[in-house]
Write an enzyme that holds these catalytic residues in place. Structure first.
Site, PDB file in Angstrom:
ATOM      1  N   SER A 171       6.329  16.027   1.900  1.00  0.00           N
ATOM      2  CA  SER A 171       6.501  14.417   2.289  1.00  0.00           C
ATOM      3  C   SER A 171       5.124  14.059   3.122  1.00  0.00           C
ATOM      4  O   SER A 171       4.135  14.623   2.756  1.00  0.00           O
ATOM      5  CB  SER A 171       7.807  14.452   3.281  1.00  0.00           C
ATOM      6  OG  SER A 171       7.756  13.283   3.544  1.00  0.00           O
ATOM      7  N   LYS A 189       8.667   8.334   0.956  1.00  0.00           N
ATOM      8  CA  LYS A 189       8.700   9.588   1.625  1.00  0.00           C
ATOM      9  C   LYS A 189       9.855   9.629   2.732  1.00  0.00           C
ATOM     10  O   LYS A 189      10.525  10.548   2.983  1.00  0.00           O
ATOM     11  CB  LYS A 189       7.342   9.730   2.389  1.00  0.00           C
ATOM     12  CG  LYS A 189       6.120  10.092   1.412  1.00  0.00           C
ATOM     13  CD  LYS A 189       6.602  11.557   0.269  1.00  0.00           C
ATOM     14  CE  LYS A 189       5.500  11.799  -0.235  1.00  0.00           C
ATOM     15  NZ  LYS A 189       5.521  12.956  -1.350  1.00  0.00           N
TER      16      LYS A 189
END
Ligand code: COA
Length: 314
Positions: A171, A189
């Site tokens: 992420s 994300k």
């Protein structure tokens, strides 16, 4: 190209801890993911990496395989946006290498653009690669991860056959505090982090662990290289804002990966492991010296090089 071991792995890990285990990694030829896979393979495992570009993916696989004599690394051409392609890739990996014990959902798309220059299709593209792609990856690998953890129990004791049944999502930290020019990535994300939480809750009872690794500014990556070549002062300023005073190394992301996949990480489930030297706490809305915040947004200037040259009124 041979990469010195100290570039992608600390010396604290024991050789052979991933012997005969298989890692499936999307976007596995990328700068960071390829080092995570390389570390896994160096410690005894085999791997499949996927990507959209056949040449990059196959070359990346051959390069990673060179890290250990006898290592098997397969490059599979597959787009994470295509569920059927991900299922076929996972099946091929498990069939050709004998199992699929670990996964990294690493494929991502990123570029800098303010919302005024971001088309609907551009936003959707990043959402589809990052978010839908991570969801597809988790769904495609899960049957194999469950098989793996049934064989390699996550008991917290030192199991004779080691660990298995673990997934890591890659992420970013932009959405923690906010980052201009990254509306698409922040949305994508943030969703990836939550997909990992769902996997942790819903598949944890099977023994699976699911975690996120959030890399900070890492030397040698596309974004950092761009900054390095553009402007030495920006590099100095960028490093000075990070609590530990430097950019990270790819090895530090690979080390975090080995920790989460190893016996040392058995009780870690559903976390976001931020490997950024504390950067997210101090950087916030920083856009470097090229685009100053908030003046850039009031100036009417555009980010040069945006695909399609888009600019809406606001
Ligand atoms: N700024 C603004 N919009 C952009 C853009 C940029 N730099 N790059 C792509 N887009 C837009 C395109 O214009 C298009 O929208 P449109 O149809 O309205 O014109 C939309 O995004 C899709 O672009 P396309 O190139 O067709 O998509 P793709 O699936 O082939 O590739 C990316 C998408 C994100 C992977 C691609 O932009 C890319 O290669 N980025 C850099 C490499 C990268 O992301 N590496 C991963 C690092 S984490």
């Amino acid at each position: 190209m041979p990469v010195p071991r100290e570039t992608f792995l600390s010396s604290v890990w024991r050789d052979g801890i991933f012997k005969d285990k298989v890692l499936f990694c999307t976007g596995g030829a990328g700068t960071i993911c390829s080092m995570q896979v390389r570390a896994f393979v160096a410690l005894g495992g085999n791997a499949c990496i996927t990507g959209r570009n056949a040449e990059k993916t196959e070359k990346g696989a051959a390069d990673i395989a060179s890290v250990r004599p006898g290592a098997k690394v397969i490059g599979i051409v597959a787009d994470v946006r295509d569920m059927a392609a991900m299922e076929a890739a996972a099946e091929r990996c498990a069939t050709e290498l004998g199992s699929l014990d670990f996964a990294i959902a690493g494929a991502a798309g990123n570029f800098l653009a303010p919302m005024s220059q971001l088309s609907s299709n551009a936003f959707r593209t990043v959402m589809e690669i990052d978010t839908l792609g991570s969801f597809h990856t988790a769904k495609a690998v899960m049957p194999y991860l469950i098989q793996s953890v049934q064989k390699h129990k996550n008991s917290g004791k030192e199991e004779p056959t080691g660990t298995g049944g673990r997934i890591i999502f890659i992420s970013a930290s932009f959405h923690f505090r906010g980052q201009p020019l990254q509306a698409h990535v922040m949305a994508a994300k943030a969703a990836v982090d939550q997909i990992s939480s769902s996997v942790a809750m819903e598949y944890g009872p099977h023994g699976i662990t699911s975690n996120v690794i959030t890399p900070g500014p890492i030397s040698g990556t596309e974004g950092m290289e761009r900054l390095s070549t553009a402007d030495a002062r920006s590099v100095k300023e960028s490093k000075a804002k990070i609590p530990v005073g430097r950019w990270g190394e790819v090895k530090e992301i690979a080390d975090a990966t080995v920790f989460l996949f190893s016996d040392a990480g058995s009780y870690v489930n559903g976390v976001v492991l931020v490997v950024d030297g504390g950067a997210w706490r101090t950087t916030g809305a920083d856009m470097g010296s090229t685009w100053k915040y908030p003046g850039f947004f009031l100036s009417g200037a555009v980010v040069e090089g945006v695909k399609g040259g888009k600019k809406s009124k606001l």
